[in-house]
Design a protein around this motif. Sequence first.
Motif, PDB file in Angstrom:
ATOM      1  N   ALA A  33       0.859  -1.187   0.000  1.00 43.39           N
ATOM      2  CA  ALA A  33       0.000   0.000   0.000  1.00 43.39           C
ATOM      3  C   ALA A  33       0.894   1.235   0.000  1.00 43.39           C
ATOM      4  N   VAL A  88      -1.111  -0.944  -4.171  1.00 36.86           N
ATOM      5  CA  VAL A  88      -2.398  -0.292  -3.951  1.00 36.86           C
ATOM      6  C   VAL A  88      -2.139   1.188  -3.657  1.00 36.86           C
ATOM      7  N   ASP A 122      -3.197   4.669  -2.406  1.00 31.52           N
ATOM      8  CA  ASP A 122      -4.173   5.171  -1.441  1.00 31.52           C
ATOM      9  C   ASP A 122      -4.223   6.688  -1.483  1.00 31.52           C
ATOM     10  N   ASN A 144      -7.006   1.988  -3.986  1.00 33.14           N
ATOM     11  CA  ASN A 144      -7.675   1.565  -2.761  1.00 33.14           C
ATOM     12  C   ASN A 144      -9.176   1.757  -2.903  1.00 33.14           C
ATOM     13  N   GLY A 171      -6.137  -0.003   2.301  1.00 30.19           N
ATOM     14  CA  GLY A 171      -5.236  -0.321   1.197  1.00 30.19           C
ATOM     15  C   GLY A 171      -4.771  -1.760   1.240  1.00 30.19           C
ATOM     16  N   THR A 223      -7.642  -4.077   0.314  1.00 26.07           N
ATOM     17  CA  THR A 223      -7.877  -4.060  -1.135  1.00 26.07           C
ATOM     18  C   THR A 223      -6.928  -5.024  -1.835  1.00 26.07           C
ATOM     19  N   GLY A 224      -5.661  -5.021  -1.412  1.00 27.84           N
ATOM     20  CA  GLY A 224      -4.689  -5.920  -2.017  1.00 27.84           C
ATOM     21  C   GLY A 224      -4.951  -7.378  -1.681  1.00 27.84           C
TER      22      GLY A 224
END
Length: 305
Positions: free
Chosen positions: A11, A40, A42, A66, A75, A78-79
């Motif tokens: 992130a 990701v 953010d 994100n 973040g 999301t990954g």
Amino acid sequence: MTAPSVGVVIATRGRPELLRSAVRAALAQDYDGEIEVIVVFDQVPIDALDDIAVPGHRRFLRTIHNERTPGLAGGRNTGILATSAELVAFCDDDDEWLPTKLRRQGEEWEKNPDAVLVSVGITILTEGAEHVRLPPVHTVFADLLESRITEIHPSTFLLRRSSLLGEVGLVDEQLPFSYGEDYDLLLRAARTGPILGVPEPLVVIRWNRVSFFSDRWQGIADGLTYILAKYPEFASTAIGSARLEGQIAFAYAALGDRPTARHWARRTIRHDRSQLRGWAALAISARLVPASFLVAAVNRRGRGL
């Protein structure tokens, strides 16, 4: 046997050059299994990272936004949800893995399949110095109540994706400012099984740069207060309670909220008179020493608040 696939979640926000070093190091692992690096972004536009060469037919690089709660917790989640890899590893965007990191974790996990999380040692870079910190080879929930064990750094975490989607759970997005999300995740992981540590310094942690949390004392105070309330087990350990209470006291003292700082400092000292953070909060509140001086002093030794 084929090594499990690994999804590396990074992130990021506002560190383009350091990010590239982190991504290249993740792609350069000498690990036999498939590696997917998911970056990701953010609260910033996506950088396609087209200038990074992706070596080998088993290694992939994806850049996404994100899609969840703004901040580190959202973040990372999301990954986690974006990858289909068997294992998930975190790396902060300003840290860097040594080439053998994933392989050594996999080797140790094969010897100890009951582990829920595997970490490795770290080398902390401060201004003009390097500090090696090695994790315990075996950590359980009670250990983490008494100590954060900062040698188990989030950039070393390797977990099963099924655990993050199941008994351990995703990163807690309710944590104020996402502060302490790594500690909260460790506590939840350790509730389900032991945490394994590879006592070799295989991740470089850069403290010779500005931290997003260096002056965000309210976020630190709120995040740690949330964790203290979330885990009633802290009531069973005076040392563990005092450690968090002392950090909260220090944060409020740094904010200049002297009554609240003194309240938390008294709680700290009542639980553990040897907890220096409580005494430091009182000294800051009495204007005997600035918080910035104490933070800089411990950071130079590779330690944090």
